[in-house]
Design an enzyme around this catalytic site. Structure first.
Site, mmCIF file in Angstrom:
data_model
loop_
_atom_site.group_PDB
_atom_site.id
_atom_site.type_symbol
_atom_site.label_atom_id
_atom_site.label_comp_id
_atom_site.label_asym_id
_atom_site.label_seq_id
_atom_site.Cartn_x
_atom_site.Cartn_y
_atom_site.Cartn_z
ATOM 1 N N ASP A 299 -1.802 5.195 -1.538
ATOM 2 C CA ASP A 299 -0.813 4.243 -2.205
ATOM 3 C C ASP A 299 0.179 3.832 -1.508
ATOM 4 O O ASP A 299 0.954 4.927 -1.808
ATOM 5 C CB ASP A 299 -0.788 4.004 -3.884
ATOM 6 C CG ASP A 299 -0.222 2.996 -4.622
ATOM 7 O OD1 ASP A 299 0.516 2.366 -3.934
ATOM 8 O OD2 ASP A 299 -0.462 3.022 -5.563
ATOM 9 N N ASP B 158 -0.805 -5.561 -8.053
ATOM 10 C CA ASP B 158 -1.340 -5.173 -9.057
ATOM 11 C C ASP B 158 -1.761 -6.459 -9.971
ATOM 12 O O ASP B 158 -0.979 -7.444 -10.147
ATOM 13 C CB ASP B 158 -0.668 -4.216 -9.778
ATOM 14 C CG ASP B 158 -0.612 -2.823 -9.227
ATOM 15 O OD1 ASP B 158 -0.930 -2.829 -8.122
ATOM 16 O OD2 ASP B 158 0.247 -2.168 -9.839
#
Length: 410
Positions: free
Chosen positions: A150, A223
């Site tokens: 990430d 997201d």
């Protein structure tokens, strides 16, 4: 230092093709990730063991959902004396190797979230920049099968050091650090050379041209809205709705395949805010787009209705068919047609009505698929054959729903 970084970037371009492991993801990976339902604070060792048990006993594992990925929240807030990752001492006292071993004992694979920069998403200085060899070796020794890398935060001299509650922080966080490609290339190379099969999942919030050469799956979006972020939304122009995510992912359809898959983020099935029909359309889109099917639910509390969607064998077979990433082939206002060609020449098709109020009559023409004549059809969710039609097929589709079909070429 600048000359060294430039040399590394040039090196990435020359060795990229040799660094990816396409054989690890011949079809889009399937599994489960903790983030969408539980976020960072709610996870712990016992809960992950219960999730593993549920995936093994509920039919998820047998349907192909074989990766259990623990996202943010498993690490301590600091690194060890040699730069090594430390587990959260209260939430994961048994460590990650024990959890990986437990997943393996149940016929599942195990994955972890980590960061390639200097800080994690919560601003703890636990990133892997300059410590890649240490962290990859830990993952190998722990028996990790899947690494979600990430982007989060790189060194503070690259991005503004705003306080977390400063509205400018997000803009700085989402900017592209200069060392991003270098970091992912190094992880890719070290993982390949580790001697252990580990899928590399890049989560850098947008598509990068180097994804297919360095990774097995790459996030093309921010997201998705989910339970932990206030609830899923099917269609909105705001970032994070299912269809806003789909719009961005669809731009890069031509890049998918050959062991690399575009990742529009985890699924938001279950009690996260979508209606049953919206969940069916959402899952159909992820199948048509050859997206990784990474569940973001709680496998311990699935309803029969949710299981009917995510365990649908015909839908999963469409997703796992590696021929191409499906795409939108027709749009008329809120009425859309999506299609994916399958390896046997058939086409998976979704007649999608994005309108929140009105029913839409939606048509797929055989010429849009490169077909002609009478064609048999099958309703994927109903698992039944429909009457053969010539030249086209039309159906009235209720608001915020779709009809998931297979059009048989012969």
């Amino acid at each position: 230092m600048r000359k060294i970084i430039l040399a590394l970037c040039l090196l990435v371009g020359t060795v990229a093709q040799a660094q990816v492991r396409p054989e690890l993801a011949k079809s889009p990976p399937m599994g489960w990730n903790s983030w969408n339902w539980f976020g960072k604070e709610a996870i712990n060792e016992q809960m992950i063991r219960e999730i593993i048990d549920a995936m093994a006993s509920s039919g998820l594992r047998d349907a192909g959902y074989n990766y259990v990925v623990v996202d943010g929240g498993w690490r301590d807030s600091k690194l060890g004396p040699n730069g090594e990752l430390l587990v959260h001492p209260a939430k994961f006292p048994g460590g990650m190797k024990a959890l990986a071993d437990y997943a393996h004992s149940k016929g599942l694979k195990f994955g972890l979230h980590t960061t390639p920069g200097s800080h994690d998403c919560g601003m703890d200085k636990v990133g892997g920049w300059g410590l890649e060899e240490v962290h990859v070796k830990q993952f190998k020794d722990w028996g990790i099968d899947f690494v979600k890398l990430d982007k989060c935060r790189f060194s503070l001299d690259e991005q503004p050091n705003y306080p977390r509650n400063d509205p400018r922080w997000k803009k700085g966080w989402e900017s592209e650090p200069k060392n991003l490609q270098t970091a992912y290339a190094k992880w890719s190379k070290l993982m390949k050379e580790s001697g252990r099969d580990m899928v590399l999942s890049a989560s850098a919030y947008q598509f990068f041209p180097w994804y297919p050469q360095l990774t097995n799956l790459g996030r093309t979006t921010g997201d998705i809205k989910s339970k932990q972020s206030g609830g899923a939304i099917f269609d909105s122009e705001k970032p994070g709705s299912v269809m806003a995510i789909v719009e961005r992912n669809n731009r890069h359809a031509a890049k998918a395949g050959n062991g690399y898959w575009n990742d529009p983020d985890m699924l938001v099935t279950g009690d996260q805010g979508l209606t049953q029909e919206e969940q069916k359309a959402h899952f159909a889109l992820w199948c048509l787009m050859s997206s990784p099917l990474i569940l973001g639910n709680d496998p311990r509390v699935m309803t029969a209705q949710e299981k009917a969607i995510i365990l649908n064998k015909e839908a999963i077979a469409i997703n796992q068919d590696p021929t191409e990433q499906g795409k939108r082939i027709r749009q008329d206002g809120k009425a859309e047609v999506w299609a994916k060609k399958l390896k046997n020449g058939d086409y998976a098709v979704l007649l999608l009505n994005r309108d929140a109020q009105a029913t839409q009559n939606i048509t797929v023409n055989w010429t849009d698929l490169g077909l002609a004549g009478n064609k048999k059809l099958r309703d994927v969710y109903a698992a039944k054959n429909l009457t053969a039609t010539k030249d086209k097929f039309s159906q009235s589709i209720p608001p915020r729903s779709g009809l998931f079909l297979v059009v048989q070429a012969k």
